[in-house]
Design an enzyme around this catalytic site. Structure first.
Site, PDB file in Angstrom:
ATOM      1  N   ILE A  38       6.479  13.407   0.300  1.00 45.32           N
ATOM      2  CA  ILE A  38       7.802  12.737   0.598  1.00 45.32           C
ATOM      3  C   ILE A  38       8.640  13.824   0.800  1.00 45.32           C
ATOM      4  O   ILE A  38       8.907  14.635  -0.071  1.00 45.32           O
ATOM      5  CB  ILE A  38       8.194  11.951  -0.507  1.00 45.32           C
ATOM      6  CG1 ILE A  38       7.370  10.668  -0.859  1.00 45.32           C
ATOM      7  CG2 ILE A  38       9.670  11.164  -0.060  1.00 45.32           C
ATOM      8  CD1 ILE A  38       7.705   9.694  -1.934  1.00 45.32           C
ATOM      9  N   LYS A  57      10.587  17.206 -12.384  1.00 49.78           N
ATOM     10  CA  LYS A  57      10.762  17.000 -10.996  1.00 49.78           C
ATOM     11  C   LYS A  57      12.403  16.254 -10.841  1.00 49.78           C
ATOM     12  O   LYS A  57      13.284  16.881 -10.016  1.00 49.78           O
ATOM     13  CB  LYS A  57      10.129  15.628 -10.411  1.00 49.78           C
ATOM     14  CG  LYS A  57       8.734  16.088 -10.239  1.00 49.78           C
ATOM     15  CD  LYS A  57       7.695  14.985 -10.101  1.00 49.78           C
ATOM     16  CE  LYS A  57       6.209  15.219  -9.876  1.00 49.78           C
ATOM     17  NZ  LYS A  57       5.337  14.055  -9.975  1.00 49.78           N
TER      18      LYS A  57
END
Lengths: 434, 434
Positions: free
Chosen positions: B138, B207
């Protein structure tokens, strides 16, 4: 370009006013991210006197937008007046030959003249950017041009028109018919007084043509888009679809069929039945969403507000930040001369399921007539025949076909054409496949 | 950099092999989009003999990865060996001081040393890129760094760990408990033999810290993340949540509270109850999704495959195409010296609803004890007390609170701590607010 990015704003409708508000409100943050401040060095619009809810007095007004194309103190011209041809296009050409980078939210102009403008920009070494032209605030142009750039994309599709999605969602929730919901949406300002650009799929088609060119590395082909809108969708169709586990969405769908040598471009804007397990089934109201399927990335989804002053301004200023950062590569991801010119796909060969709905006379033998026509054309019915009543008292017969070629469905409809049993043209809604 | 982008690949696990396949398969397309071909000029990994499913013979093998940092025929080093410190970090530093651009998929290293590396890259005028470190294929790093760059972002959150989402989705579908599903996932290769990095939320926290820094223009603060995983979620919790109209997802949530002067950074990785109308409730299996909320863009959603060789390779090569195009601005969207150093938010002041579940003894008075503790702490119960039975025969008492400060919930739990009525630590799951 100096220590400041100097921009001119042409067009001060809701989006233009939004850009001014954004550049003012987020000025400090933008300067940090862009590496330099963005300054509005000039503005213009049709009517100087109109109240736009923002104070225009800090900005230099010019009467002739053409001035910006040659003024030395302007780096970028931002065009927000719209229209495929006319003043917007003239301005774009003047700016690119006058050494100005050009940013636009004008999907019609990009769909019709994007390649010409991109080529002028390349030759002049200037940026030509249009993130705001597709799907409002969603950075999907960037997503395709850069984020998914490593991939061979096989399909790109999505919900590209907020007005249609708003209407279909509202029909879903309230059970009202199209005309009622449209009238309400117009009264509340969610749909234009002349809604045909939206509800007949023209707006979505503009956006789809741009996405397809970017995704596949092919030339723009707006005229190659098979297009229909949502006028014919009845609340009964939405109810039938729901009973079968689907929602109805207006989808712009582009696919590159076949391999390099003889690739063909398929582009369609059409209502689709979307299975409930698909993310597009859960896109409600005026939200937009775009799916891109890459040979390495798999399925990517980009979703957000597809219109409105804030989201569109966000996209316009993202383009400006890119320009300030010096990130100004080819507008369609590769130089225009490298885009493939591909033939249009023949839709008859496409394999899929579809939803068919007939408005028929309430008398014996009608169903036999329809099913015989389907049998003769080789269309087989998957499972379901539902009956309801249309607003005018006809009987509604709806069904879902097995997977088969679209040509067979077309043959069925053509065999039934003119039959006195049918009170209206049948509705065909394709079913979105995985 | 010449007519070719010459890269070295360090690490040839599934992602490294994926990058080789991608660079080979999409070579022609990449060259058109990047403006030049990408050539793999050198490779290395721990074990030369291992079969990786790709033919390595066309590529020059070196035994010492450090060589790449100084070799004249290399433009970019791609690091795919992992680990926060150790060889990966040494290599990164050597490359950036040796004049090589650096691309990595190493979330742990970026979370812990990203600012140091970004600063070295800035000083050397080199690219330091890490799209593949967050959410696989993504393009969310690009989406935040560039696509949403015009916005002040208030929240960024999402489903950042595919293993956890796979397990929670499977528990949802099968009704099995955590341990069973985990064992199956391990047997089928969807979870690591030592799954703790995933299921305890460490991977998601890496993340999240990166997303927060990018979104808010703040320094990385991995250690400031409040973190818990999904080990304690019972299938009964998932069933209760479903009955209340929610799904349980492990969410990484970051928020910048307050205004410029005294902004505070809130970061949490925790299971959340997600209302069914929210798009994250429909993210199934190992899919990842990130939501960013901007003051002009509104809510943006990026969704796709969060791991796997293909998607991760897609992100790595997107970074390489950016570098080939000369798009190499600051790694964290602005120069490291301009990032704000902000204090951590105190979670006690946060207002929200939560789901509480107690495993209690099956005898009179227990519910009175719990509800009295809640009353004393000022926690009010919204609507629902459900009972079920836990695997060991205890009674499960679950409830959803009204909106209130988290400190009150903490006070309740602290009052109940050590009570013989409780057979286990209570479970607190926050409810995702709009």
């Amino acid at each position: 370009m100096g220590e400041t990015l100097n921009i001119a704003l042409v067009g001060l409708g809701t989006v233009g006013a939004g850009v001014i508000r954004l550049v003012e409100e987020n000025a400090e943050l933008i300067a940090r991210r862009a590496g330099k401040p963005i300054r509005i060095a000039g503005i213009t619009a049709r009517d100087r006197a109109k109240d736009r809810g923002v104070d225009l007095s800090p900005y230099e007004w010019v009467d002739d937008m053409g001035e910006f194309a040659t003024r030395e103190d302007i780096d970028v011209v931002v065009e927000l007046i719209g229209g495929a041809d006319g003043p917007a296009l003239t301005l774009a050409k003047e700016c690119l030959s006058g050494g100005k980078a050009f940013v636009t939210a004008n999907k019609a102009m990009v769909a019709h003249h994007g390649l010409d403008l991109a080529q002028r920009a390349e030759q002049a070494g200037l940026a030509f950017k249009y993130e705001a032209a597709v799907a409002g605030g969603i950075p999907v142009i960037k997503g395709l041009r850069e984020g998914a750039a490593a991939n061979r994309l096989s399909r790109v599709y999505g919900i590209l028109n907020g007005t249609c999605n708003f209407i279909l969602s509202a029909m879903e929730k309230t059970g009202q018919d199209f005309a009622e919901v449209l009238a309400e949406a117009q009264a509340r300002g969610f749909a234009e007084a002349d809604p045909s650009f939206d509800i007949d799929g023209v707006d979505a088609a503009h956006k789809l043509s741009i996405l397809a060119a970017l995704a596949f590395g092919t030339e723009l082909d707006f005229d190659g888009i098979e297009r229909s809108g949502i006028r014919k969708i009845l609340s009964a169709d939405i109810a039938q679809a729901a009973a079968l586990g689907y929602r109805i969405r207006l989808i712009g769908m582009a696919e590159l069929d076949g391999s390099n040598g003889d690739a063909r471009l398929f582009q369609r804007v059409h209502p689709y039945l979307v299975p409930m397990h698909h993310p597009l089934a859960h896109v409600e109201g005026s939200t937009n969403a775009v799916v891109a399927e890459g040979n390495f990335s798999g399925r990517l989804l980009f979703q957000g507000a597809g219109a409105g002053d804030g989201p569109t301004a966000s996209a316009v200023v993202a383009d400006l930040i890119d320009i300030a950062r010096g990130e100004i590569g080819p507008a369609f991801s590769m130089p225009v001369r490298e885009l493939d010119k591909v033939a249009r796909a023949e839709t008859g060969h496409r394999i899929g399921k579809c939803y068919l709905r007939f408005e028929v006379a309430d008398r014996p033998g009608v169903l036999a007539e329809i099913t015989a026509a389907m049998r003769d054309a080789g269309v087989s019915i998957e499972s379901l025949i539902q009956k309801g009543r249309s607003p005018d008292g006809s009987v509604l017969v709806a069904m879902v076909t097995h997977e088969g070629p679209e040509s067979a469905v077309a043959a069925t409809l053509s065999a039934l054409k003119g039959s006195p049993s049918l009170h209206a043209d049948p509705l065909v809604v394709h079913i979105l496949g995985d």
